[in-house]
Scaffold this active site. Structure first.
Site, PDB file in Angstrom:
ATOM      1  N   ASP A  59     -24.789  -4.294   9.054  1.00 49.48           N
ATOM      2  CA  ASP A  59     -26.148  -3.889   9.393  1.00 49.48           C
ATOM      3  C   ASP A  59     -26.245  -3.383  10.828  1.00 49.48           C
ATOM      4  O   ASP A  59     -27.048  -2.492  11.128  1.00 49.48           O
ATOM      5  CB  ASP A  59     -27.109  -5.062   9.191  1.00 49.48           C
ATOM      6  CG  ASP A  59     -27.362  -5.374   7.720  1.00 49.48           C
ATOM      7  OD1 ASP A  59     -26.964  -4.561   6.869  1.00 49.48           O
ATOM      8  OD2 ASP A  59     -27.966  -6.422   7.437  1.00 49.48           O
ATOM      9  N   ASN A 133     -34.867  -3.169  13.663  1.00 48.62           N
ATOM     10  CA  ASN A 133     -35.090  -4.587  13.385  1.00 48.62           C
ATOM     11  C   ASN A 133     -36.181  -5.197  14.247  1.00 48.62           C
ATOM     12  O   ASN A 133     -37.192  -5.661  13.740  1.00 48.62           O
ATOM     13  CB  ASN A 133     -33.792  -5.383  13.591  1.00 48.62           C
ATOM     14  CG  ASN A 133     -33.023  -5.586  12.301  1.00 48.62           C
ATOM     15  OD1 ASN A 133     -33.455  -5.179  11.230  1.00 48.62           O
ATOM     16  ND2 ASN A 133     -31.872  -6.220  12.403  1.00 48.62           N
ATOM     17  N   ASP A 163     -38.454 -19.827  24.433  1.00 44.59           N
ATOM     18  CA  ASP A 163     -37.172 -19.211  24.762  1.00 44.59           C
ATOM     19  C   ASP A 163     -37.273 -17.691  24.706  1.00 44.59           C
ATOM     20  O   ASP A 163     -36.436 -16.986  25.269  1.00 44.59           O
ATOM     21  CB  ASP A 163     -36.086 -19.687  23.799  1.00 44.59           C
ATOM     22  CG  ASP A 163     -35.612 -21.102  24.106  1.00 44.59           C
ATOM     23  OD1 ASP A 163     -36.141 -21.712  25.063  1.00 44.59           O
ATOM     24  OD2 ASP A 163     -34.724 -21.601  23.391  1.00 44.59           O
ATOM     25  N   GLN A 234     -29.060  -4.486  20.922  1.00 46.06           N
ATOM     26  CA  GLN A 234     -28.009  -3.549  21.327  1.00 46.06           C
ATOM     27  C   GLN A 234     -28.344  -2.793  22.605  1.00 46.06           C
ATOM     28  O   GLN A 234     -27.444  -2.365  23.334  1.00 46.06           O
ATOM     29  CB  GLN A 234     -27.734  -2.555  20.191  1.00 46.06           C
ATOM     30  CG  GLN A 234     -27.183  -3.215  18.932  1.00 46.06           C
ATOM     31  CD  GLN A 234     -26.946  -2.224  17.803  1.00 46.06           C
ATOM     32  OE1 GLN A 234     -27.285  -1.047  17.899  1.00 46.06           O
ATOM     33  NE2 GLN A 234     -26.361  -2.700  16.715  1.00 46.06           N
TER      34      GLN A 234
END
Length: 280
Positions: A59, A133, A163, A234
């Site tokens: 993915d 995503n 977090d 990414q």
């Protein structure tokens, strides 16, 4: 002559030999092939004269290609060489049959929405990117709480201490957001998922928002935390106290081949080990 770009994940040993098989398969169709490699780095793809993209990986490889080709409206033919395959829905043993359908115009092409995230400082936009995503705001270090003020349109949700915060598309609801306890959303639905990661307060729960909602997230002072925004895990950008992160549904879509709804639910049943109920 049509042109195909094959994007191969360098960590998959089978990717190179499979890319050469695909190149040979496309010869009778008079389709030329160019090659690119994905090693985790966010490098621009050369999409000049490219008609479609074949991804060889998991993915993550699809996410990389999707951010590049959405604006050009180039379809992706994703062959799954990874583990989960929620997005890369074509299995290696089926690629010839599926690719033949695709080239004959008989393959189903689905549209997946993207999430757009922009960082603004002192009224100036510093970066603006799409993610297939999710857009995530978190500390650069592990186990560091960040403080963020979240607004949805004119409604102030208040300060979130957590977090991090994930804003995902329906497609991304099966990724990091699901691991953080968020809901799984059918990718055909138009929505955003706002999901705090390990919130300091139990009252901060995941929310499914309508597609027209615009989230404005302000970075507040946080103790011993350097904060970063990431797109699909990414692409990363450091932010400072006072910066605004504007997140909304993108105007662009990604076109995916071989990612029908039944494959999505079959992947859920398989990967999440759904058995259909208890057995006596």
């Amino acid at each position: 002559m049509k042109r195909c770009l094959i994007v191969s994940n360098t960590s998959k040993k089978i990717a190179y030999s499979l890319s050469k098989e695909i190149e040979e398969f496309l010869i009778p169709y008079e389709i030329s092939v160019v090659f690119s490699q994905f090693n985790g780095e966010n490098r621009p793809l050369n999409l000049e004269h490219v008609n479609f993209i074949v991804t060889l990986g998991g993915d993550g490889t699809v996410l990389y290609a999707a951010r590049e080709c959405a604006a050009a409206n180039i379809p992706i033919f994703p062959i799954n060489l990874g583990e989960f395959g929620f997005i890369a829905g074509i299995q290696p043993e089926d690629w010839k049959y599926e690719l033949e359908k695709f080239l004959d115009g008989k393959e189903t092409i689905t549209k997946r929405s993207l999430v757009n995230g922009a960082v603004c400082r002192n009224g100036k936009e510093l970066i603006n990117c799409n993610a297939m995503n999710d857009v995530v705001i978190s500390s650069k270090a592990v186990a560091r709480i960040v403080s963020l003020n979240v607004k949805a349109g004119a409604v102030n949700f208040g300060e979130f201490k957590a977090d991090g915060i994930i804003v995902s598309s329906p497609t991304g609801s099966t990724a990091y957001s699901a691991a953080a306890g968020g809901p799984i959303v059918d990718p055909r639905l138009d929505s955003l998922v706002l999901n705090p990661v390990s919130p300091f307060s139990l009252s901060n729960r995941p929310l499914v928002l309508p597609p027209e909602e615009v989230l404005t997230i302000r970075v507040l002072p946080s103790r011993n935390a350097e904060i970063v925004v990431s797109w699909d895990g990414q692409l990363h950008y450091d932010v400072e106290v006072g910066d605004l992160i504007i997140i909304k549904k993108s105007a662009l879509f990604v076109r995916l081949a071989g990612c029908e709804t039944d494959k999505f639910y079959k992947a859920l049943c398989s990967k999440l080990h759904w058995s259909g109920g208890p057995h006596a």
